[in-house]
Design an enzyme around this catalytic site. Structure first.
Site, PDB file in Angstrom:
ATOM      1  N   LYS A  17     -28.713  25.184  32.092  1.00  0.00           N
ATOM      2  CA  LYS A  17     -27.192  25.101  31.995  1.00  0.00           C
ATOM      3  C   LYS A  17     -26.429  26.477  31.950  1.00  0.00           C
ATOM      4  CE  LYS A  17     -25.199  24.093  27.851  1.00  0.00           C
ATOM      5  NZ  LYS A  17     -24.226  25.240  27.492  1.00  0.00           N
ATOM      6  N   ASN A  18     -27.088  27.150  31.150  1.00  0.00           N
ATOM      7  CA  ASN A  18     -26.189  28.582  30.692  1.00  0.00           C
ATOM      8  C   ASN A  18     -26.433  29.646  31.661  1.00  0.00           C
ATOM      9  OD1 ASN A  18     -25.055  27.345  28.496  1.00  0.00           O
ATOM     10  ND2 ASN A  18     -26.568  28.287  27.002  1.00  0.00           N
ATOM     11  N   ARG A  88     -15.939  26.067  26.792  1.00  0.00           N
ATOM     12  CA  ARG A  88     -15.493  27.417  26.472  1.00  0.00           C
ATOM     13  C   ARG A  88     -16.283  28.248  27.868  1.00  0.00           C
ATOM     14  NH1 ARG A  88     -14.351  29.989  21.933  1.00  0.00           N
ATOM     15  NH2 ARG A  88     -15.871  31.496  22.784  1.00  0.00           N
ATOM     16  N   ASP A 112     -14.461  26.026  18.053  1.00  0.00           N
ATOM     17  CA  ASP A 112     -15.071  24.834  18.267  1.00  0.00           C
ATOM     18  C   ASP A 112     -16.046  24.525  16.924  1.00  0.00           C
ATOM     19  OD1 ASP A 112     -17.450  26.402  18.364  1.00  0.00           O
ATOM     20  OD2 ASP A 112     -17.450  26.399  20.419  1.00  0.00           O
TER      21      ASP A 112
HETATM   22  N1  EPU Z   1     -18.614  37.201  19.967  1.00  0.00           N
HETATM   23  C1  EPU Z   1     -17.346  37.825  19.306  1.00  0.00           C
HETATM   24  N2  EPU Z   1     -16.704  38.275  20.397  1.00  0.00           N
HETATM   25  C2  EPU Z   1     -16.786  38.385  21.443  1.00  0.00           C
HETATM   26  C3  EPU Z   1     -17.902  37.709  21.932  1.00  0.00           C
HETATM   27  C4  EPU Z   1     -18.881  36.842  21.157  1.00  0.00           C
HETATM   28  O1  EPU Z   1     -17.338  37.980  18.266  1.00  0.00           O
HETATM   29  O2  EPU Z   1     -16.038  38.841  22.363  1.00  0.00           O
HETATM   30  C5  EPU Z   1     -19.739  36.697  18.848  1.00  0.00           C
HETATM   31  C6  EPU Z   1     -19.629  34.941  18.719  1.00  0.00           C
HETATM   32  O3  EPU Z   1     -18.481  34.634  17.981  1.00  0.00           O
HETATM   33  C7  EPU Z   1     -20.910  34.770  18.314  1.00  0.00           C
HETATM   34  C8  EPU Z   1     -21.916  35.960  18.812  1.00  0.00           C
HETATM   35  O4  EPU Z   1     -20.857  36.911  19.238  1.00  0.00           O
HETATM   36  O5  EPU Z   1     -21.089  34.966  16.862  1.00  0.00           O
HETATM   37  C9  EPU Z   1     -22.480  35.555  20.062  1.00  0.00           C
HETATM   38  O6  EPU Z   1     -21.756  34.997  21.147  1.00  0.00           O
HETATM   39  P1  EPU Z   1     -22.180  35.227  22.633  1.00  0.00           P
HETATM   40  O7  EPU Z   1     -21.025  35.787  23.254  1.00  0.00           O
HETATM   41  O8  EPU Z   1     -23.499  35.968  22.581  1.00  0.00           O
HETATM   42  O9  EPU Z   1     -22.192  33.743  22.933  1.00  0.00           O
HETATM   43  P2  EPU Z   1     -21.550  32.892  24.240  1.00  0.00           P
HETATM   44  O10 EPU Z   1     -21.614  33.778  25.304  1.00  0.00           O
HETATM   45  O11 EPU Z   1     -20.330  32.193  23.910  1.00  0.00           O
HETATM   46  C10 EPU Z   1     -23.802  31.624  24.957  1.00  0.00           C
HETATM   47  C11 EPU Z   1     -24.155  30.491  25.272  1.00  0.00           C
HETATM   48  C12 EPU Z   1     -24.466  29.579  23.834  1.00  0.00           C
HETATM   49  C13 EPU Z   1     -25.445  30.458  23.177  1.00  0.00           C
HETATM   50  C14 EPU Z   1     -25.037  31.676  22.993  1.00  0.00           C
HETATM   51  C15 EPU Z   1     -26.154  32.755  22.209  1.00  0.00           C
HETATM   52  C16 EPU Z   1     -23.313  29.713  27.422  1.00  0.00           C
HETATM   53  C17 EPU Z   1     -22.290  28.970  27.980  1.00  0.00           C
HETATM   54  N3  EPU Z   1     -23.287  29.661  25.965  1.00  0.00           N
HETATM   55  O12 EPU Z   1     -22.588  31.704  24.276  1.00  0.00           O
HETATM   56  O13 EPU Z   1     -24.975  28.319  24.319  1.00  0.00           O
HETATM   57  O14 EPU Z   1     -25.441  29.757  21.857  1.00  0.00           O
HETATM   58  O15 EPU Z   1     -24.728  32.278  24.139  1.00  0.00           O
HETATM   59  O16 EPU Z   1     -27.121  33.011  22.906  1.00  0.00           O
HETATM   60  O17 EPU Z   1     -24.104  30.607  27.868  1.00  0.00           O
HETATM   61  C18 EPU Z   1     -25.268  25.780  24.392  1.00  0.00           C
HETATM   62  O18 EPU Z   1     -25.906  25.949  25.275  1.00  0.00           O
HETATM   63  O19 EPU Z   1     -24.866  24.732  23.656  1.00  0.00           O
HETATM   64  C19 EPU Z   1     -24.468  27.140  23.719  1.00  0.00           C
HETATM   65  C20 EPU Z   1     -23.593  27.032  22.767  1.00  0.00           C
END
Ligand code: EPU
Length: 411
Positions: A17-18, A88, A112
């Site tokens: 998915k991701n 998101r 969320d």
């Molecule tokens: N964060 C910030 N600022 C930013 C970006 C992130 O503070 O600009 C923080 C977030 O709030 C969080 C941490 O950094 O505390 C990690 O966030 P990250 O950006 O790595 O996560 P994401 O890209 O929003 C993806 C996956 C998530 C998975 C996370 C961590 C997708 C669509 N989502 O989210 O997957 O948990 O990486 O590996 O790729 C899921 O599949 O259900 C899911 C939530």
């Protein structure tokens, strides 16, 4: 579902998915027809399809698990609130739109079930490439006459920020270096996709990625990597119910730390000719687990560990290091008789031989799946309400579990 086990047989693991969501967004960067294979039948893919369609792309499933995306010269560079609010990951179109059109208008994602999830690192990184941001009426507007390469050091190896920067940098003038980049296999898959399109990228999947901007990209045909989180979900089901299963198409090398931890808990997991083979005999043992960016144990696995520990022998401490509010499903597990106490980023789980089936509510994709996993170790019947969350990230989850002998029926 009812208490189940032992599980026996083979489960096909779908595309990640991701990864697929980001590859779909990246397809916007080249005019013409991109083909994605191994695309799972999940709701989030439908939402991303709707988003690309709203921008003027033509997205179709031409065969089972194959998606074609036709992109023409005129795109509407806007991600509307109705779609961003549902998912998101929509923010992944920001980098591609800037790369292509030098402009993007994207609704700001809210918080969320995981708590607040800011995008400040996406913005700061893109600003370093010359992008100007304005926000008004719940939208951010990003604009740039010419993206320019730069060195960006991320404060934290954010998956989403790394992806948006990568996609913008591919069309920037000059060289961009992303340091402290996220190393998830999904990032390496995105880099492979972009390189195939004509991008010049070195170091995808490592913490330092170098990108030399190019003038043109062409559409490509690409097979999505397997979903390591879906694979981990079935391994957790096996840990709770016992038995022996094969995960067809799964990649053990994307799950090193997970496999090591499951080994500590008494399971046997190893690569096989067609995927991953796993066995769980008797009651699993407790272990402590800490989530970390890849190659650490993914935060997405955490609810599965909590569910496994709820029926393991001994006490395990689970520590969340990525998101602030990711223990919301614990109350539901407690309603099933689990002995869990949470304190800040930690959960202390005292294993019980069996849980007790109860009606529970799925708060999100992974926690929803973890409640199903827990139900396999519960006496009597468990009903997971709001199970539509699970369909956002899992193809035929209940049917697949039932096919290996679990007593699960889809609602
Ligand atoms: N964060 C910030 N600022 C930013 C970006 C992130 O503070 O600009 C923080 C977030 O709030 C969080 C941490 O950094 O505390 C990690 O966030 P990250 O950006 O790595 O996560 P994401 O890209 O929003 C993806 C996956 C998530 C998975 C996370 C961590 C997708 C669509 N989502 O989210 O997957 O948990 O990486 O590996 O790729 C899921 O599949 O259900 C899911 C939530």
């Amino acid at each position: 579902m009812r208490g189940s086990g032992p599980l026996e047989g083979s489960v096909r693991v779908e595309g990640a998915k991701n990864s697929v969501l980001k590859l779909m967004a990246a397809s916007l960067m080249a005019d013409g027809r991109s083909v994605l294979r191994n695309v799972p039948h999940i709701v989030d893919v439908e939402i991303m399809s709707d988003l690309l369609t709203s921008m003027g792309a033509n997205v179709r499933r031409t065969e089972d698990h194959v998606l074609t995306i036709d992109v023409g010269p005129d795109l509407i560079a806007e991600a509307p609130y109705e779609l961003v609010e549902q998912m998101r990951a929509s923010i992944a179109v920001l980098g591609p739109l800037l790369a292509r059109a030098g402009f993007a208008r994207v609704a700001l994602p809210g918080g969320d079930n995981f708590g607040p999830r800011p995008i400040d690192m996406h913005i700061a990184g893109l600003e370093a490439l010359g992008v100007e941001f304005h926000s008004a009426h719940g939208y951010i507007e990003a604009r740039c006459d010419q993206l320019t390469g730069n060195r960006v050091v991320l404060e934290f190896p954010s998956v989403g920020a790394t992806e948006n920067l990568l996609m913008a940098a591919v069309r920037a003038k000059g060289t961009t270096v992303i340091d402290n980049a996220a190393r998830e296999p999904e990032i390496a898959d995105l880099c492979a996709f972009l390189v195939r399109m004509g991008a010049r990228i070195v170091g995808g999947g490592t913490s330092s990625i170098e990108i030399e901007g190019v003038d043109e990209l062409s559409p490509v045909d690409h097979t999505v990597i397997p979903d390591r989180i879906e694979a981990g979900t079935f391994l957790a089901a096996l840990g709770v119910a016992g038995g022996e299963i094969t995960l067809e198409g799964a990649r053990a090398d994307h799950m090193d730390m997970l496999i090591r931890k499951l080994g500590d808990m008494g399971m046997r997991v190893s690569p096989s000719s067609d995927g991953v083979w796993a066995q769980s005999k008797g009651r699993i043992r407790a272990a402590d687990v800490s989530t970390l960016p890849y190659p650490g144990i993914a935060t997405d696995y955490k609810p599965f560990f909590v569910a496994m520990l709820a029926v393991a022998e001994g006490v395990g401490i689970v520590t969340e290091n990525l998101f602030s509010g990711r223990f919301r499903y614990v109350d539901e597990l407690v309603r099933m008789g689990a002995d869990i106490r949470t304190e800040g980023h930690h959960a202390v789980v005292r294993g019980r031989p069996r849980l007790s089936g109860a009606p529970v509510r799925a708060p999100d994709i992974r926690a929803g799946a973890a409640l199903v996993v827990a139900g396999l170790g519960a006496d009597g019947e468990t009903t997971v309400m709001d199970a539509h969350h699970i369909a956002r990230g899992y193809e035929h989850f209940a049917d697949k579990l039932a096919a290996v002998g679990a007593h699960v029926t889809p609602s």
